[in-house]
Scaffold this active site. Structure first.
Site, PDB file in Angstrom:
ATOM      1  CG  ASP A   1      -3.533   5.375  -1.863  1.00 49.43           C
ATOM      2  OD1 ASP A   1      -2.567   4.817  -2.361  1.00 49.43           O
ATOM      3  OD2 ASP A   1      -4.632   4.827  -1.725  1.00 49.43           O
TER       4      ASP A   1
ATOM      5  CG  PHE B   1      -7.477   0.604   3.689  1.00 51.37           C
ATOM      6  CD1 PHE B   1      -6.441   0.286   4.548  1.00 51.37           C
ATOM      7  CD2 PHE B   1      -7.876  -0.352   2.757  1.00 51.37           C
ATOM      8  CE1 PHE B   1      -5.800  -0.945   4.502  1.00 51.37           C
ATOM      9  CE2 PHE B   1      -7.252  -1.585   2.692  1.00 51.37           C
ATOM     10  CZ  PHE B   1      -6.218  -1.896   3.565  1.00 51.37           C
TER      11      PHE B   1
ATOM     12  CD  GLU C   1      -6.770  -0.354  -5.110  1.00 46.52           C
ATOM     13  OE1 GLU C   1      -6.830  -0.999  -4.056  1.00 46.52           O
ATOM     14  OE2 GLU C   1      -5.693  -0.053  -5.648  1.00 46.52           O
TER      15      GLU C   1
END
Ligand code: FRU
Length: 508
Positions: free
Chosen positions: A46, A108, A233
């Site tokens: 990402d 993350f 997500e």
């Protein structure tokens, strides 16, 4: 819980040493992209923390520097003045604390804001037993200090699985800061990825804060009854052309990888009332787009070009992991909303700076069994823009043959009879050699226009005036570079065909 600045610095230093040792060797590989962003070494997924800070664009991304596979995550970082040429920076964040999992998942996905001349990052710390939301800040935009109040948001609401509470996207509205996170009330997808169909229901949590550090739960923006996914997500929530958009990457919705919902936000209750659902992109390899608004007021998104091994078409394998790297990012895309609630994306205008060797093919009729060969740059790194007059087209299908050779071919078919676009990589050279289909709105209109970007391995396709896009990786030999257009069951009237070679941005 504090911040061990010395350990953090050491970890960043270790990454930099590793990158310096391996980047020249990795740069040699012909599958490395020419003008799509990639990390110099290792795995990436990402993009996040997209922001314009002190006049420059900053891009952060999920990075596992030490192998071509996903592992303990870091935040890679790059800076640009034009969204196209990126300068790699030292790693921005490395796992160094118990709360951001220096022996586990790591750091993350998250987001960036500017506040009081500082660039502030929000990220999910993935500790052993839970996911928590953390913050880090910088005044120079390069060196980041984690907050000594981390984790600033340690607990999801009680019914939420603490292993699936992640990807904070923060924005300011009036005097308040808001944060959305993706959550599930079922068994963690990270713990049981193969079980994702059996899991609970995904939701998007909405929190708010007056001071960026104390966050209170407001409501669930949306709650899936199954139709929105098992885990939502990388949620992004933003206003666009008079409506609100919730854009996220669902687990548990099969081929629907990146959803957007268009609707209205009730700030009093914290509920999102949506009316339209669509897919941001319909390709195999498009995931986790992030939105940001630049200083010119443009709404831009960039996404990961890649797939997770648990996605059914991956068969648990990646095509480049053994080479010590994986993943790239899409071109920056500017988005807007149509009156019917559908999202339009088109490449940001800066992309045109890469063009060279323009070629123009005059209008003509393409007869069945008489393909039109054409050239575009080197046939591997190029842009193709073609339009057809469908009122004078009798063909059932218009077929683009891309990256062709005796052994390989990638087909992009426009089935005008069925109203479908079909991307066929069965002969491209991929491990995942499959077809992807999606509806083609233009089939019932008088004109079909298609714009295609080819890079060493990625293909981005825009059609239906930007309402339909597809992004896919192909792993063809660099020598496969032939291009042509043909038809099936009839003829097609080509209104025009323009092509460009595209310059490389690597080491530019
Ligand atoms: C999406 C995602 C995020 C998570 C990150 C981990 O691609 O699974 O939800 O924060 O990747 O690398």
């Amino acid at each position: 819980m504090g911040f061990n600045a010395k350990l953090h610095q050491e970890k960043i230093h270790r990454v930099e040493e590793y990158v310096a040792q391996h980047k020249a060797e990795i740069a040699q590989h012909p599958w490395r992209e020419n003008y799509h962003f990639q990390t110099p070494v290792g795995w990436m997924n990402d993009p996040h923390g997209l922001i314009q800070f002190q006049g420059k664009f900053h891009l952060f991304y999920q990075h596992h520097p030490f192998s071509g596979k996903w592992g303990t995550m870091h935040w890679g970082h790059a800076i640009s003045t034009d969204l196209i040429h990126w300068e790699h920076q030292p790693e921005a964040l490395a796992p160094s604390e118990d709360y951001d999992g220096w022996e586990g998942g790591g750091i993350f996905t998250g987001s960036a804001i500017e506040h009081q001349d500082e660039l502030i990052l929000y990220y999910t710390g993935c500790a052993k037993d839970r996911q928590v939301q953390c913050m880090a800040s910088s005044s120079d935009g390069v060196n980041f200090t984690k907050s000594d109040q981390n984790p600033v948001l340690a607990e999801p609401p009680p019914e939420i699985n603490p292993h699936d509470f992640r990807d904070p996207k923060v924005w300011k509205q009036g005097n308040l800061w808001y944060m959305v996170t993706g959550v599930t009330d079922g068994v963690s997808d990270l713990i049981e990825p193969s079980n994702s169909q059996k899991n609970g229901l995904g939701k998007v949590c909405l929190h708010r804060s007056k001071n960026l550090k104390n966050w209170e739960f407001v409501n669930y923006l949306v709650e899936s009854g199954g139709e929105l996914g098992t885990m939502l997500e990388c949620p992004n929530f933003f206003s666009l052309d008079g409506k609100w958009i919730l854009m996220y990457s669902p687990m548990g919705l099969q081929e629907r990888q990146v959803v957007y919902l268009t609707g209205d936000f009730d700030e009093q209750t914290g509920k999102f009332h949506w009316q339209t659902m669509g897919s941001v992109d319909l390709g195999f390899d498009y995931y986790a787009p992030q939105h940001f608004r630049d200083d010119r007021g443009r709404d831009l998104i960039m996404a990961w070009v890649g797939s997770w091994p648990f996605m059914p078409w991956c068969r648990g394998k990646y095509d480049t992991s053994e080479l010590g790297w994986y993943g790239s990012l899409t071109l920056p895309r500017q988005i807007r909303l149509c009156p019917d609630g559908k999202l339009v994306s088109e490449p940001a205008s800066e992309v045109e700076k890469l063009r060279e060797h323009e070629q123009y093919y005059a209008p003509c009729v393409i007869e069945e069994a008489k393909p039109l060969p054409f050239t575009a740059g080197d046939g591997v790194h190029c842009e193709i823009i073609a339009s057809f007059d469908l009122s004078e087209t009798t063909a059932q299908r218009i077929v683009f043959s891309l990256r062709g050779s005796a052994e390989q071919e990638t087909k992009l078919e426009f089935d005008l009879a069925k109203g479908e676009m079909i991307f066929d990589r069965t002969r491209s050279g991929n491990i995942s050699a499959l077809q992807r289909k999606c509806p083609l709105e233009s089939a019932s209109q008088s004109e079909l226009t298609v714009r295609i970007f080819l890079d060493s391995i990625s293909i981005e396709i825009f059609t239906d005036d930007g309402r339909t896009t597809m992004t896919n990786n192909i792993f063809s030999n660099p020598e496969s570079n032939e291009l042509s257009i043909s038809t099936i069951a009839g003829r097609a009237r080509l209104l025009g065909l323009r092509t460009y070679g595209l310059k490389t941005t690597v080491n530019a």
